[in-house]
Design an enzyme around this catalytic site. Sequence first.
Site: not given
Ligand code: PLP
Length: 427
Positions: A143, A238, A266
């Site tokens: 994701y 990511d 995060k």
């Molecule tokens: C949480 C997450 C996102 C999205 O971040 P948001 O702050 O919720 O938009 C993208 N990539 C990864 C790997 C994530 O865990």
Amino acid sequence: MTSRNEELFAAAQRVIPGGVNSPVRAFRAVGGTPRFFAHGSGARVWDADGTAYIDYVGSWGPLILGHAHPAVVQAVQQAAAQGLSFGAPTAAEVELAEMLCRRVPGLEQVRLVSSGTEATMSAIRLARGYTGRSKIVKFEGCYHGHADALLVKAGSGALTLGNPSSAGVPDATAAHTLVLEYNNVAALEAAFRRDGAAIACAIVEPVAGNMNLVAPNRDFLAALRALCTRHGALLIFDEVMTGFRVGPQGAQGLYGITADVVTLGKVVGGGMPLGAFGGRRDVMASIAPLGPVYQAGTLSGNPVAVAAGLATLELVAAPGFFDRLAAATRALTDGLAAAAREHGVVFSAQAVGGMFGIYFRATPPQSYAEVMQCDAAAFKRFFHAMLARGIYFAPSAFEAGFVSAAHGAAEIEQTLTAARHCFAAMT
Ligand SMILES: *Cc1c(COP(=O)(O)O)cnc(C)c1O
């Protein structure tokens, strides 16, 4: 008797779709009423009925220091008192950018945004603008936020173009996204052999944490790095979840692989809305105002969010921080696996730094297909049994769990005691 949680959920459902502002919070995967949290401190949260829980969600990853860490709260209060937003440069955002460039491998320049989604969406546009190519490679079960190009699932057949995984995403957008199996090097090689010249970038969660936790095998990330280099595609790690979570240099440091572009979120915001994307100077030079790739944000580099991020990143730089975090996380997963074994429950667990996966399956999964083989009904029973004993795990079998620096031996032991009871009741 109706609980305050139930009252609030009923009220929420009248004015907010599904009663929540992000779908997994709705408890649909496990059933029951979401807990509405009133406050948190360290490893614990208290719901609207005053019930305490040991929290293994940590706001889905950001709260690596636990809830309401005094140093972070103080930094936020001080920044807020100076002004909530300027829409103009500030000294603190330069300090955070310098800190990120110092600590994150390969990061020569970085731009701050307000969420992980913005970071990945912007990184994809940057890769396309920089390479002049359209196709992107992603992996099934990873994701990367909710931008159109990334809400894509595998089509039928091993190498077909992706299909939208959400209504509202045009087929034409999804058609540029190739979706491959995680940890499958042969599929990766075939995709680059066929489409290499058209691939702008590959984006990957270097430790997948949005399909429960799936760890990369070493060959996979190394092959991905080599193929991107050979075909002139950018490799995007990511690290929104893994950055400052699996180690001081994120997954790049853990696996010794440097990406071209890294996305963060995060933990870098310490619980405030903040994300970032960055990479090589020549790549970042494509971004406006230096280059032709447009990207902007009214609240980007928000001083209050930056203050929370700076305070958090200062504390995680303490000597031994990640060793202690990893040891606590390992104590949890080893303890859970031992408790399950004692009671003959088919179960496995693994930790990577401060994140973990628990699986109702004999061994940790290697791919989305293997994640789907986990016993969902068993997870549901375990989740509710643990919740009733004051342990808050993610309300879905498809999310990684998180341990914070505030989770000490006492919290881990309390969790394992609860787990022994819950596993016993399952046999
Ligand atoms: C949480 C997450 C996102 C999205 O971040 P948001 O702050 O919720 O938009 C993208 N990539 C990864 C790997 C994530 O865990």
